[in-house]
Design a protein around this motif. Structure first.
Motif, PDB file in Angstrom:
ATOM      1  N   SER B  71      52.088  34.746  57.643  1.00 15.04           N
ATOM      2  CA  SER B  71      50.667  34.508  57.377  1.00 15.04           C
ATOM      3  C   SER B  71      50.264  35.087  56.014  1.00 15.04           C
ATOM      4  O   SER B  71      49.253  34.711  55.446  1.00 15.04           O
ATOM      5  CB  SER B  71      49.831  35.150  58.484  1.00 15.04           C
ATOM      6  OG  SER B  71      50.060  36.542  58.479  1.00 15.04           O
ATOM      7  N   TYR B  72      51.101  36.001  55.501  1.00 15.53           N
ATOM      8  CA  TYR B  72      50.790  36.640  54.220  1.00 15.53           C
ATOM      9  C   TYR B  72      51.018  35.687  53.053  1.00 15.53           C
ATOM     10  O   TYR B  72      50.576  35.932  51.934  1.00 15.53           O
ATOM     11  CB  TYR B  72      51.676  37.878  54.080  1.00 15.53           C
ATOM     12  CG  TYR B  72      51.213  38.879  53.057  1.00 15.53           C
ATOM     13  CD1 TYR B  72      49.900  39.311  53.040  1.00 15.53           C
ATOM     14  CD2 TYR B  72      52.093  39.395  52.114  1.00 15.53           C
ATOM     15  CE1 TYR B  72      49.480  40.242  52.113  1.00 15.53           C
ATOM     16  CE2 TYR B  72      51.674  40.319  51.181  1.00 15.53           C
ATOM     17  CZ  TYR B  72      50.364  40.738  51.185  1.00 15.53           C
ATOM     18  OH  TYR B  72      49.951  41.646  50.268  1.00 15.53           O
ATOM     19  N   SER B  74      49.739  32.867  52.253  1.00 16.36           N
ATOM     20  CA  SER B  74      48.565  32.311  51.574  1.00 16.36           C
ATOM     21  C   SER B  74      47.987  33.320  50.589  1.00 16.36           C
ATOM     22  O   SER B  74      47.424  32.941  49.560  1.00 16.36           O
ATOM     23  CB  SER B  74      47.519  31.902  52.610  1.00 16.36           C
ATOM     24  OG  SER B  74      47.219  33.005  53.413  1.00 16.36           O
ATOM     25  N   THR B  75      48.109  34.616  50.894  1.00 17.12           N
ATOM     26  CA  THR B  75      47.563  35.644  50.000  1.00 17.12           C
ATOM     27  C   THR B  75      48.395  35.762  48.726  1.00 17.12           C
ATOM     28  O   THR B  75      47.857  35.977  47.649  1.00 17.12           O
ATOM     29  CB  THR B  75      47.568  37.017  50.709  1.00 17.12           C
ATOM     30  OG1 THR B  75      47.189  36.818  52.057  1.00 17.12           O
ATOM     31  CG2 THR B  75      46.633  37.978  50.030  1.00 17.12           C
ATOM     32  N   ILE B  76      49.724  35.614  48.869  1.00 11.32           N
ATOM     33  CA  ILE B  76      50.566  35.889  47.710  1.00 11.32           C
ATOM     34  C   ILE B  76      50.787  34.664  46.845  1.00 11.32           C
ATOM     35  O   ILE B  76      51.364  34.770  45.770  1.00 11.32           O
ATOM     36  CB  ILE B  76      51.930  36.480  48.136  1.00 11.32           C
ATOM     37  CG1 ILE B  76      52.686  35.501  49.012  1.00 11.32           C
ATOM     38  CG2 ILE B  76      51.769  37.800  48.811  1.00 11.32           C
ATOM     39  CD1 ILE B  76      54.088  35.965  49.335  1.00 11.32           C
ATOM     40  N   TRP B  77      50.322  33.479  47.296  1.00  9.11           N
ATOM     41  CA  TRP B  77      50.579  32.280  46.504  1.00  9.11           C
ATOM     42  C   TRP B  77      49.924  32.386  45.122  1.00  9.11           C
ATOM     43  O   TRP B  77      50.535  32.062  44.104  1.00  9.11           O
ATOM     44  CB  TRP B  77      50.083  31.046  47.249  1.00  9.11           C
ATOM     45  CG  TRP B  77      50.444  29.783  46.560  1.00  9.11           C
ATOM     46  CD1 TRP B  77      49.605  28.972  45.878  1.00  9.11           C
ATOM     47  CD2 TRP B  77      51.754  29.219  46.446  1.00  9.11           C
ATOM     48  NE1 TRP B  77      50.313  27.927  45.350  1.00  9.11           N
ATOM     49  CE2 TRP B  77      51.644  28.046  45.678  1.00  9.11           C
ATOM     50  CE3 TRP B  77      53.027  29.585  46.908  1.00  9.11           C
ATOM     51  CZ2 TRP B  77      52.729  27.246  45.358  1.00  9.11           C
ATOM     52  CZ3 TRP B  77      54.111  28.788  46.593  1.00  9.11           C
ATOM     53  CH2 TRP B  77      53.950  27.644  45.834  1.00  9.11           C
ATOM     54  N   GLY B  78      48.660  32.883  45.090  1.00  9.85           N
ATOM     55  CA  GLY B  78      47.955  33.007  43.817  1.00  9.85           C
ATOM     56  C   GLY B  78      48.680  33.925  42.838  1.00  9.85           C
ATOM     57  O   GLY B  78      49.013  33.519  41.721  1.00  9.85           O
ATOM     58  N   LEU B 232      51.659  43.309  44.289  1.00  9.72           N
ATOM     59  CA  LEU B 232      51.561  43.178  45.741  1.00  9.72           C
ATOM     60  C   LEU B 232      52.799  43.724  46.424  1.00  9.72           C
ATOM     61  O   LEU B 232      52.714  44.326  47.501  1.00  9.72           O
ATOM     62  CB  LEU B 232      51.370  41.705  46.112  1.00  9.72           C
ATOM     63  CG  LEU B 232      49.994  41.150  45.794  1.00  9.72           C
ATOM     64  CD1 LEU B 232      49.934  39.679  46.097  1.00  9.72           C
ATOM     65  CD2 LEU B 232      48.953  41.897  46.591  1.00  9.72           C
ATOM     66  N   ARG B 244      55.812  42.154  55.150  1.00  6.60           N
ATOM     67  CA  ARG B 244      55.152  41.480  54.024  1.00  6.60           C
ATOM     68  C   ARG B 244      56.040  41.487  52.784  1.00  6.60           C
ATOM     69  O   ARG B 244      56.127  40.503  52.057  1.00  6.60           O
ATOM     70  CB  ARG B 244      53.830  42.171  53.699  1.00  6.60           C
ATOM     71  CG  ARG B 244      52.792  41.914  54.748  1.00  6.60           C
ATOM     72  CD  ARG B 244      51.482  42.516  54.319  1.00  6.60           C
ATOM     73  NE  ARG B 244      50.428  42.048  55.212  1.00  6.60           N
ATOM     74  CZ  ARG B 244      49.188  42.458  55.140  1.00  6.60           C
ATOM     75  NH1 ARG B 244      48.842  43.319  54.211  1.00  6.60           N
ATOM     76  NH2 ARG B 244      48.275  41.987  55.963  1.00  6.60           N
TER      77      ARG B 244
END
Lengths: 272, 271
Positions: B71-72, B74-78, B232, B244
């Motif tokens: 689920s993480y 989506s956060t790290i794509w940017g 991150l 993560r």
């Protein structure tokens, strides 16, 4: 890129319109890629302090902190550089030994099935993809900060690259001695000892030295994440903005790298 | 074992000059290496025993990393894309800066040795400084963020590309250059029509190669605060969120592999 496509458009078989469309598409794609990257780079503008900071950095670099070179009781430049050198020597040797079985596994002329050497090549490239700093962080988490994590990180990362170079060396050996030994009834171990190893060892050593030159550059940065060596005092000096100390450490790193390059180049010429 | 010994004995009888020289030097070399290794291992207290005991700890860390926390993603794509952007801009700007310097350094185009030799020395000096050190310095000057990382990569790629390109320029076919000099071309024309067509494929290939290196470098620049995915990763490891961290590492692997693959195909077409 633009100029690259123009010689291609001159080839006799392709139609002019087709190549023009291709050219336009490639140009558009490149413009889009750059537009996208510039968009993502939010530039906050140079900070107001940048001028004074740059001036103090320049001041620090022009007046290195010579007292840091040798301190009798504590962490000084020479000990840091020695640690860095030692980490890269040990890391290179670990890699140079560990990667030998990998190299024989991955070279196409040492196994009959292509699947064997293919899988070996894949394993080596997976090892190679990890940047050594990430490997170093993982090892710091596993075995604690210090030189040991640095040695392991350099060792594991170099296996990927050295294994590939070793495998290519093994693939390029002259088959003559090998066939002669097999014909006169040598077993596999004897073939390895008297036909393969004499041909590959000088090249192996040369590649290991080359890797050592790369590793000493990496070893200087390993300390930035806590894996021992000169990077640790450097990151402390950077954090407290002690530019005179940063200056002397950078100077030390440059001298160390130039010296090791000279020595390793000399040894390499002797080997080959 | 026996075969070579008897061979050398017969050789000695037949032709004494064919016997290989004794290998004292070689043995001395190996002895020196072993002595250096023992000294090193005493200095850092890194022993084979520690190597063996360290491996189980590594295994337990790997167990904690699975299963990854998908689920993480989506956060790290940017930040991952920011990493690629840093690498693209850093490589391009470094490559552009490298062109004039490479032309100055190449001995077959140089105005005089007093220009090309100092230029080469500066290049060598720049290449001794690792990318992460550049990043740490630029973070101190320009503050935390991707701009410092990009600048670090500009300097780093400049050193690599300029060196590789000037060597490529020195290796070009001198025929066209001589022909153009003979018909009275000036220096600009010489470079535009004699050097560029021959050296450009190599330059593009080196640019792509450096881009591959830079994507890997950009992935760790964040560890010193220079933007990208490394920040991150640092945070995830600091909070002991290994699930993560493993997602971040896996995504980095995929992106690096995809870029390597694409760049290798383009490079093969160029050369």
């Amino acid at each position: 890129m633009k100029n690259m496509t123009s010689p291609l458009s001159g080839k006799p078989s392709g139609s002019v319109i087709g190549s023009r469309i291709r050219f336009a598409l490639i140009t558009l794609f490149i413009i889009a890629v750059y537009y996208w990257s510039v968009q993502g780079m939010q530039f906050e503008g140079i900070q107001g302090t940048a001028g004074t900071v740059s001036r103090s950095i320049l001041q620090g670099f022009l007046h290195p902190d010579w007292s840091f070179v040798y301190i009798a009781e504590g962490e000084d430049l020479l000990r840091g550089l020695l640690d860095t050198l030692v980490i890269s020597i040990l890391g290179t040797v670990v890699a140079a030994v560990v990667c030998i079985p990998f190299a024989f596994w991955a070279s196409t002329n040492m196994s009959r099935q292509l699947a064997v050497s293919g899988s070996g090549k894949i394993v080596l490239s997976v090892i190679r993809v990890f940047p050594e700093i990430i490997v170093a962080i993982l090892f710091i988490k596993a075995v604690g900060p210090g030189s040991f994590a640095g040695v392991l990180a350099l060792g594991i990362h170099s296996v990927g690259m050295l294994g590939k170079l070793y495998a290519e060396t093994i693939e390029s050996i002259d088959r003559g001695p090998q066939e002669a030994l097999i014909a006169s009834g040598a077993n596999r171990l004897q073939v390895l000892r008297y036909a393969v190893l004499p041909q590959v060892i000088p090249q192996f050593l040369s590649y290991s030295l080359y890797r050592f030159e790369i590793n000493i550059r990496s070893a200087t940065t390993l300390g930035l994440v806590g894996a021992g060596g000169i990077g640790t005092p450097l990151i402390f000096a950077l954090q407290v903005r002690n530019w005179n100390r940063v200056g002397i450490i950078l100077l030390g790193i440059i001298v160390l790298i130039i010296l090791t390059d000279l020595v390793s180049g000399w040894v390499r010429r002797r080997i080959i | 074992m026996k075969t070579p010994v008897s061979t050398s004995a017969t050789l000695k009888a037949a032709a004494p000059d064919l016997i290989p020289p004794r290998k004292y030097k070689q043995y001395a070399g190996w002895l020196v290496l072993i002595a250096v290794l023992i000294a090193c291992s005493i200095r850092t207290e890194v022993t084979p025993y520690q190597l063996i005991t360290g491996l189980p700890q590594m295994g337990s860390l790997l167990r904690e990393m699975f299963p990854p926390d998908w689920s993480y993603l989506s956060t790290i794509w940017g930040p991952m894309m920011e990493t690629v952007q840093i690498a693209i801009l850093g490589t391009t700007l470094g490559g552009l800066l490298a062109i004039p310097v490479a032309l100055l350094c190449a001995s077959n185009l140089a105005i005089s040795r007093y220009v090309s030799l100092p230029a080469r020395m500066i290049l060598n000096l720049i290449r001794t400084i690792p990318d992460l050190l550049f990043a740490a310095i630029f973070v101190a000057v320009f503050g935390i963020g991707p701009f410092a990382g990009m600048l670090a990569l500009v300097f780093f790629s400049f050193g690599i590309i300029a060196k590789l390109t000037f060597e490529a320029i020195e290796a070009i076919d001198p025929g066209p250059l001589e022909a153009m000099t003979a018909v009275g071309a000036n220096r600009m024309q010489l470079i535009m029509f004699g050097v560029v067509p021959q050296a450009l494929p190599y330059f593009m290939s080196y640019l792509l190669y450096t881009f591959e290196v830079n994507v890997r470098a950009a992935a760790v620049l964040g560890l010193v605060g220079a933007g990208g995915i490394g920040l991150l990763l640092d945070r995830a490891l600091g909070l002991f969120r290994y699930d993560r961290a493993s997602v971040i590492i896996l995504l980095t692997l995929v992106i690096v592999l995809v870029i390597d693959y694409g760049s290798t195909i383009i490079r093969r077409k160029l050369l």
